[in-house]
Write a protein that holds these residues in place. Structure first.
Motif, PDB file in Angstrom:
ATOM      1  N   GLY A   1     -71.563 -66.282 -19.079  1.00  0.00           N
ATOM      2  CA  GLY A   1     -72.548 -65.387 -18.824  1.00  0.00           C
ATOM      3  C   GLY A   1     -73.575 -65.594 -17.721  1.00  0.00           C
ATOM      4  O   GLY A   1     -74.900 -64.967 -17.866  1.00  0.00           O
ATOM      5  N   ASN A   2     -73.259 -66.513 -16.739  1.00  0.00           N
ATOM      6  CA  ASN A   2     -74.182 -66.780 -15.769  1.00  0.00           C
ATOM      7  C   ASN A   2     -74.424 -65.646 -14.987  1.00  0.00           C
ATOM      8  O   ASN A   2     -73.363 -65.007 -14.175  1.00  0.00           O
ATOM      9  N   GLU A   3     -75.518 -64.899 -14.816  1.00  0.00           N
ATOM     10  CA  GLU A   3     -75.890 -63.932 -13.931  1.00  0.00           C
ATOM     11  C   GLU A   3     -75.898 -64.116 -12.466  1.00  0.00           C
ATOM     12  O   GLU A   3     -76.089 -62.996 -11.702  1.00  0.00           O
ATOM     13  N   ALA A   4     -75.819 -65.531 -12.027  1.00  0.00           N
ATOM     14  CA  ALA A   4     -75.945 -65.399 -10.470  1.00  0.00           C
ATOM     15  C   ALA A   4     -74.526 -65.003  -9.967  1.00  0.00           C
ATOM     16  O   ALA A   4     -74.541 -64.724  -8.863  1.00  0.00           O
ATOM     17  N   TYR A   5     -73.566 -64.773 -10.652  1.00  0.00           N
ATOM     18  CA  TYR A   5     -72.042 -64.325 -10.314  1.00  0.00           C
ATOM     19  C   TYR A   5     -71.977 -62.724 -10.280  1.00  0.00           C
ATOM     20  O   TYR A   5     -72.575 -62.269 -11.593  1.00  0.00           O
ATOM     21  N   GLU A   6     -71.522 -62.036  -9.360  1.00  0.00           N
ATOM     22  CA  GLU A   6     -71.336 -60.634  -9.680  1.00  0.00           C
ATOM     23  C   GLU A   6     -70.008 -60.166  -9.785  1.00  0.00           C
ATOM     24  O   GLU A   6     -69.025 -60.665  -9.256  1.00  0.00           O
ATOM     25  N   VAL A   7     -69.750 -59.641 -10.953  1.00  0.00           N
ATOM     26  CA  VAL A   7     -68.391 -59.507 -11.649  1.00  0.00           C
ATOM     27  C   VAL A   7     -68.144 -57.799 -11.097  1.00  0.00           C
ATOM     28  O   VAL A   7     -68.802 -57.113 -11.037  1.00  0.00           O
ATOM     29  N   SER A   8     -66.862 -57.759 -10.561  1.00  0.00           N
ATOM     30  CA  SER A   8     -66.276 -56.422 -10.082  1.00  0.00           C
ATOM     31  C   SER A   8     -66.346 -55.348 -11.326  1.00  0.00           C
ATOM     32  O   SER A   8     -66.037 -55.880 -12.293  1.00  0.00           O
ATOM     33  N   GLU A   9     -66.534 -54.015 -10.932  1.00  0.00           N
ATOM     34  CA  GLU A   9     -66.365 -53.025 -11.911  1.00  0.00           C
ATOM     35  C   GLU A   9     -65.037 -52.933 -12.401  1.00  0.00           C
ATOM     36  O   GLU A   9     -64.734 -52.567 -13.705  1.00  0.00           O
ATOM     37  N   GLU A  10     -63.888 -53.548 -11.638  1.00  0.00           N
ATOM     38  CA  GLU A  10     -62.522 -53.443 -12.126  1.00  0.00           C
ATOM     39  C   GLU A  10     -62.147 -54.188 -13.290  1.00  0.00           C
ATOM     40  O   GLU A  10     -61.081 -54.264 -13.765  1.00  0.00           O
ATOM     41  N   SER A  11     -62.900 -55.615 -13.349  1.00  0.00           N
ATOM     42  CA  SER A  11     -62.393 -56.727 -14.103  1.00  0.00           C
ATOM     43  C   SER A  11     -62.919 -56.206 -15.685  1.00  0.00           C
ATOM     44  O   SER A  11     -63.979 -55.392 -15.822  1.00  0.00           O
ATOM     45  N   SER A  12     -62.236 -56.692 -16.668  1.00  0.00           N
ATOM     46  CA  SER A  12     -62.574 -56.817 -18.101  1.00  0.00           C
ATOM     47  C   SER A  12     -62.213 -58.144 -18.818  1.00  0.00           C
ATOM     48  O   SER A  12     -61.249 -58.834 -18.496  1.00  0.00           O
ATOM     49  N   ILE A  13     -63.390 -58.321 -19.677  1.00  0.00           N
ATOM     50  CA  ILE A  13     -62.846 -59.642 -20.392  1.00  0.00           C
ATOM     51  C   ILE A  13     -63.204 -59.125 -21.759  1.00  0.00           C
ATOM     52  O   ILE A  13     -64.556 -58.491 -22.145  1.00  0.00           O
ATOM     53  N   GLU A  14     -62.314 -59.382 -22.804  1.00  0.00           N
ATOM     54  CA  GLU A  14     -62.675 -59.136 -23.933  1.00  0.00           C
ATOM     55  C   GLU A  14     -62.652 -60.567 -25.077  1.00  0.00           C
ATOM     56  O   GLU A  14     -61.780 -61.143 -24.625  1.00  0.00           O
ATOM     57  N   PHE A  15     -63.448 -60.571 -25.675  1.00  0.00           N
ATOM     58  CA  PHE A  15     -63.576 -61.883 -26.449  1.00  0.00           C
ATOM     59  C   PHE A  15     -63.972 -61.615 -28.028  1.00  0.00           C
ATOM     60  O   PHE A  15     -64.787 -60.847 -28.172  1.00  0.00           O
ATOM     61  N   LEU A  16     -62.960 -61.893 -28.867  1.00  0.00           N
ATOM     62  CA  LEU A  16     -63.101 -61.427 -30.318  1.00  0.00           C
ATOM     63  C   LEU A  16     -63.240 -60.207 -30.361  1.00  0.00           C
ATOM     64  O   LEU A  16     -63.891 -59.563 -31.275  1.00  0.00           O
ATOM     65  N   GLY A  17     -62.793 -59.423 -29.568  1.00  0.00           N
ATOM     66  CA  GLY A  17     -62.458 -57.867 -29.705  1.00  0.00           C
ATOM     67  C   GLY A  17     -64.065 -57.248 -29.417  1.00  0.00           C
ATOM     68  O   GLY A  17     -63.932 -55.907 -29.114  1.00  0.00           O
ATOM     69  N   GLU A  18     -64.751 -57.991 -28.621  1.00  0.00           N
ATOM     70  CA  GLU A  18     -65.896 -57.388 -27.987  1.00  0.00           C
ATOM     71  C   GLU A  18     -65.862 -57.442 -26.403  1.00  0.00           C
ATOM     72  O   GLU A  18     -65.438 -58.643 -25.748  1.00  0.00           O
ATOM     73  N   ASP A  19     -66.685 -56.516 -25.673  1.00  0.00           N
ATOM     74  CA  ASP A  19     -66.346 -56.598 -24.319  1.00  0.00           C
ATOM     75  C   ASP A  19     -67.747 -57.586 -23.903  1.00  0.00           C
ATOM     76  O   ASP A  19     -69.091 -57.350 -24.253  1.00  0.00           O
ATOM     77  N   LEU A  20     -67.181 -58.329 -23.310  1.00  0.00           N
ATOM     78  CA  LEU A  20     -68.122 -59.427 -22.840  1.00  0.00           C
ATOM     79  C   LEU A  20     -68.958 -59.333 -21.662  1.00  0.00           C
ATOM     80  O   LEU A  20     -70.031 -59.932 -21.587  1.00  0.00           O
ATOM     81  N   LEU A  21     -68.497 -58.536 -20.714  1.00  0.00           N
ATOM     82  CA  LEU A  21     -69.037 -58.667 -19.486  1.00  0.00           C
ATOM     83  C   LEU A  21     -70.350 -57.796 -19.440  1.00  0.00           C
ATOM     84  O   LEU A  21     -71.589 -58.251 -18.725  1.00  0.00           O
ATOM     85  N   ASP A  22     -70.829 -57.015 -20.454  1.00  0.00           N
ATOM     86  CA  ASP A  22     -72.236 -56.480 -20.535  1.00  0.00           C
ATOM     87  C   ASP A  22     -73.048 -57.125 -21.535  1.00  0.00           C
ATOM     88  O   ASP A  22     -74.313 -56.768 -21.655  1.00  0.00           O
ATOM     89  N   MET A  23     -72.203 -58.453 -21.900  1.00  0.00           N
ATOM     90  CA  MET A  23     -73.091 -59.165 -22.900  1.00  0.00           C
ATOM     91  C   MET A  23     -73.945 -60.417 -22.369  1.00  0.00           C
ATOM     92  O   MET A  23     -73.503 -61.018 -21.704  1.00  0.00           O
ATOM     93  N   PRO A  24     -75.443 -60.422 -22.757  1.00  0.00           N
ATOM     94  CA  PRO A  24     -76.202 -61.461 -22.294  1.00  0.00           C
ATOM     95  C   PRO A  24     -75.626 -62.887 -22.648  1.00  0.00           C
ATOM     96  O   PRO A  24     -74.833 -62.805 -23.560  1.00  0.00           O
ATOM     97  N   ALA A  25     -75.771 -63.927 -22.052  1.00  0.00           N
ATOM     98  CA  ALA A  25     -75.323 -65.257 -22.372  1.00  0.00           C
ATOM     99  C   ALA A  25     -75.477 -65.519 -23.813  1.00  0.00           C
ATOM    100  O   ALA A  25     -74.863 -66.390 -24.493  1.00  0.00           O
ATOM    101  N   GLU A  26     -76.930 -65.389 -24.244  1.00  0.00           N
ATOM    102  CA  GLU A  26     -77.259 -65.768 -25.559  1.00  0.00           C
ATOM    103  C   GLU A  26     -76.195 -65.086 -26.477  1.00  0.00           C
ATOM    104  O   GLU A  26     -76.031 -65.802 -27.633  1.00  0.00           O
ATOM    105  N   GLU A  27     -75.904 -63.848 -26.458  1.00  0.00           N
ATOM    106  CA  GLU A  27     -75.404 -63.327 -27.528  1.00  0.00           C
ATOM    107  C   GLU A  27     -73.722 -63.843 -27.203  1.00  0.00           C
ATOM    108  O   GLU A  27     -73.207 -63.742 -28.398  1.00  0.00           O
ATOM    109  N   ARG A  28     -73.203 -63.929 -26.135  1.00  0.00           N
ATOM    110  CA  ARG A  28     -72.137 -64.553 -26.158  1.00  0.00           C
ATOM    111  C   ARG A  28     -71.892 -65.937 -27.088  1.00  0.00           C
ATOM    112  O   ARG A  28     -70.936 -66.180 -27.745  1.00  0.00           O
ATOM    113  N   ALA A  29     -72.998 -66.782 -26.771  1.00  0.00           N
ATOM    114  CA  ALA A  29     -72.942 -67.896 -27.587  1.00  0.00           C
ATOM    115  C   ALA A  29     -72.927 -67.747 -29.087  1.00  0.00           C
ATOM    116  O   ALA A  29     -72.460 -68.573 -29.754  1.00  0.00           O
TER     117      ALA A  29
END
Lengths: 255, 441
Positions: free
Chosen positions: A49-77
């Protein structure tokens, strides 16, 4: 557990990841290998969840059934993601014990569990320190402050043990370690392998995989996974070196 | 001079001098006050075109027509209302001064070793204590219009005297309370502390607010004399009200082989200026000046430290930390002056500042003036906020940014609180910092 689709990421407009797809199931250990600058560490940072990187709109990451890309780093942890940093930062004035207690209690709070008091936490910490064989003095030392390279890496593994994540990403945890330190670190990781927990082990060197045996090996080059296979792929890489990739890459381009 | 602020006419202060009772004062004190008055008349109020005040704009103080308090006020404070200011009233001597005047009835006086005096300065003057005439106003010099005013109005404050070889184990606490009676008023407080040869003491000085949000000024001059081989620990905590202004000059004179450790904590108040002028007058003397200032809102905190090495083989240390938030303005000056005779001087200073806001400013500068050729003098200053990668490290462990910043700020400040050797004071500071920056865990 983790489903990465078409992951593209850039920093300051420079593309680094150019479409990565792979998935990880509970209990699996995936190794990610590749030469310097291929995008291995960027993959780890983006997952954490390092916000220094810009992730493309086309990408998706699902973690334990949740959309990861809009999730702040602390919530991912809090959800169960852990990154063991390649270069852990030093935090003067905050002891390991205080830092980890805060981390554990944030996670417990987010899961609706009661906070651990000092006594219960001390017990947990001691148990984990025994498990991965680190000196009890670690508890009262400032986080990574004045630690040797090997101590910092062991401290990352200690945090891993205490935080009990579902997915642990080890970003070049082996780099710069002598063989004794490497053994301590990999023994720690092996003791933390469970059917519920997955690992992504990012490494430049095949040597680590003698100690942490992966189920899958992916080779990343120029921001793409160019080859995936079982643990024998690591040995093949060891034998042929990364130059082989570059030749393959040129062949692909000219074909 | 259209763009300069309008200072209060001098006569406004001079007129209030009529309230100072000269009857019964010794002649030398009358002369001392008169000299202060003359000096005040001849000295400009501080303004930012004066080098020493270039970064320190105290115009809000200069243009306020404070009336000067010249007698005990009708403050209405009871034992219950001051009890909260005490640290350990069963064992310590805790002296209460309300609006600048000693209040024996509100104070806790426990037994002190023989010959030790701890009480009001006015009483000591009337008792003709020999240390008073010997030392009063001998160490501070003419610093500025406010120190001159302080001399002109000199009546009361604290007097602590520790005779030769006497060790005072329990701390002596001087509590200066501003009451609602101090509204729009200036208290000119003078404290005189004298430790004779090989004496030892711990003195805690608190400035507390019972004046709600009233505007007031505490114009304080401390003179501290540390005799040969004597050892003094000095803890000052400024907890003025939101409208409380605090201008202080602490003059310390150290004889040979003496040790002085002075802590300064600026926690609350409108304009706070802590000037310290410390002279290492005899060989082998050591001093350490440490401090913490918590600045926020649109407040001004200035720490102006001058250490003069006049003799060889002396050691001086300065270590100050500031936490700077909102639109606050902070100034730190560490001026170390090494005389030609002061060979083997060992001096260092460090000013560390944590910036919590882009709108807070700090002007921090070391100044070294060295005339000896065999000295070791170092200095350093840092200003910054926690790097993003540190914050990210916390976040990757489930700790959100706000909590991370709170934990880091708490750690930065609590480091100084940890140096305090008196538990009660250390705990109070810890609570201050904890509550202000709420690290949550």
């Amino acid at each position: 557990m983790l489903e990465i689709k078409n992951l593209k990421a850039s920093v300051d407009g420079n593309p680094i990841l150019n479409g990565i797809d792979f998935s990880v199931k509970a209990g699996e250990v995936h190794a990610i290998m590749g030469p310097n600058g291929s995008g291995k560490s960027t993959l780890a940072s983006v997952l954490a969840g390092n916000e220094a990187y810009e992730v493309s709109e086309e990408s998706s990451i699902e973690f334990l059934g949740e959309d990861l890309l809009d999730m702040p780093a602390e919530e991912r942890a809090r959800l169960g993601m852990f990154l063991a940093f390649q270069y852990p930062v030093e935090i003067k004035g905050i002891t390991n014990s205080y830092f980890l207690k805060a981390a554990v209690n944030e996670i417990r709070q987010s899961r609706g569990m009661d906070e651990l008091d000092q006594m219960d936490f001390n017990e947990l910490l001691k148990e984990k320190m025994d498990q991965i064989n680190v000196d009890l003095a670690f508890a009262d030392r400032d986080v990574n402050f004045g630690f040797s390279g090997g101590e910092k890496k062991r401290n990352e593994i200690l945090q891993l043990a205490v935080m009990e994540p579902r997915l642990a990403i080890l970003d070049e945890t082996d780099s710069g370690l002598d063989i004794d330190a490497l053994r301590i670190v990999s023994d720690g990781v092996n003791s933390l392998r469970t059917p519920n927990r997955a690992f992504i082990v990012i490494t430049h060197y095949q040597r680590l995989l003698d100690h942490i045996v992966p189920d899958f090996v992916h080779v990343i080059y120029k921001g793409r996974i160019v080859k995936s296979g079982g643990k024998e792929l690591a040995l093949e890489l060891e034998e042929k070196g990364y130059d082989w990739l570059k030749e393959t890459d040129q062949a692909t381009v000219s074909a | 001079m259209a763009n300069t602020i309008t200072a209060v006419p001098r006569d406004h202060f001079i007129n209030d001098l009529a309230g100072v009772t000269q009857n019964g004062s010794p002649a030398w004190l009358g002369a001392l006050r008169e000299k202060g008055k003359q000096s005040f008349v001849a000295t400009e109020f501080p303004h930012t075109k004066m080098e020493e005040w270039r970064q320190t704009n105290i115009s809000t103080v200069v243009k306020t027509p404070f009336r000067s308090l010249t007698a005990s006020t009708d403050h209405g404070l009871s034992a219950d209302s001051v009890a909260a200011y005490f640290y350990a009233p069963d064992t310590w001597t805790e002296l209460v001064f309300v609006d600048g005047f000693f209040d024996a009835a509100l104070s806790k006086q426990n037994t002190l070793p023989k010959g030790v005096v701890a009480g009001g300065l006015n009483a000591a003057i009337h008792d003709s204590h020999p240390a008073v005439e010997k030392h009063l106003n001998q160490h501070v010099g003419d610093r500025n219009a406010y120190t001159a005013l302080n001399a002109a109005f000199l009546q009361d404050g604290a007097f602590v005297y520790v005779p030769k070889k006497v060790v005072v184990e329990t701390p002596i606490h001087l509590v200066f309370v501003s009451s609602t009676a101090a509204k729009d008023a200036a208290a000119h407080i003078r404290n005189l502390i004298v430790l004779e040869e090989s004496a030892q003491a711990n003195i805690v000085v608190s400035y507390r607010n019972a004046a709600s949000n009233a505007t007031y000024l505490n114009n304080v001059v401390d003179e501290v004399v540390v005799g040969a081989n004597a050892n003094l620990h000095w803890y000052k905590l400024v907890e003025e009200g939101a409208g409380g202004n605090h201008l202080n000059t602490l003059a310390v004179a150290q004889s040979r082989d003496s040790r002085f450790r002075g802590f300064s904590f600026s926690l609350e108040g409108a304009v706070i200026r802590n000037q310290i002028c410390l002279a290492l007058e005899g060989p082998g003397a050591e001093c350490s000046l440490e401090g913490l200032y918590l600045n926020d809102g649109e407040r001004l905190i200035d720490n102006a430290l001058t250490i003069t090495h006049k003799a060889p083989n002396c050691q001086s240390r300065i270590g100050y930390k500031g936490i700077l938030d909102d639109k606050s303005k902070s100034v730190f000056t560490g001026f170390v002056h090494v005389h030609q005779e002061a060979q083997q001087t060992d001096s260092d200073q460090l000013s560390q500042n944590l910036l919590l806001s882009d709108h807070a400013t700090i002007d921090t500068k070391p100044q070294l003036e060295i005339y000896a050729d065999d000295v070791k003098c170092t200095h350093g200053a840092t200003v910054g906020s926690p790097p993003e990668e540190v914050i990210f490290y916390f976040r990757s462990r489930g700790i959100d940014e706000k909590t991370a910043r709170g934990m880091l700020t708490y750690a930065f400040a609590d480091d100084v609180a940890g140096e305090v050797e008196i538990d009660e004071v250390s705990k109070r500071l810890d609570r201050w910092v904890y509550e202000k920056y709420s690290p949550k865990f």
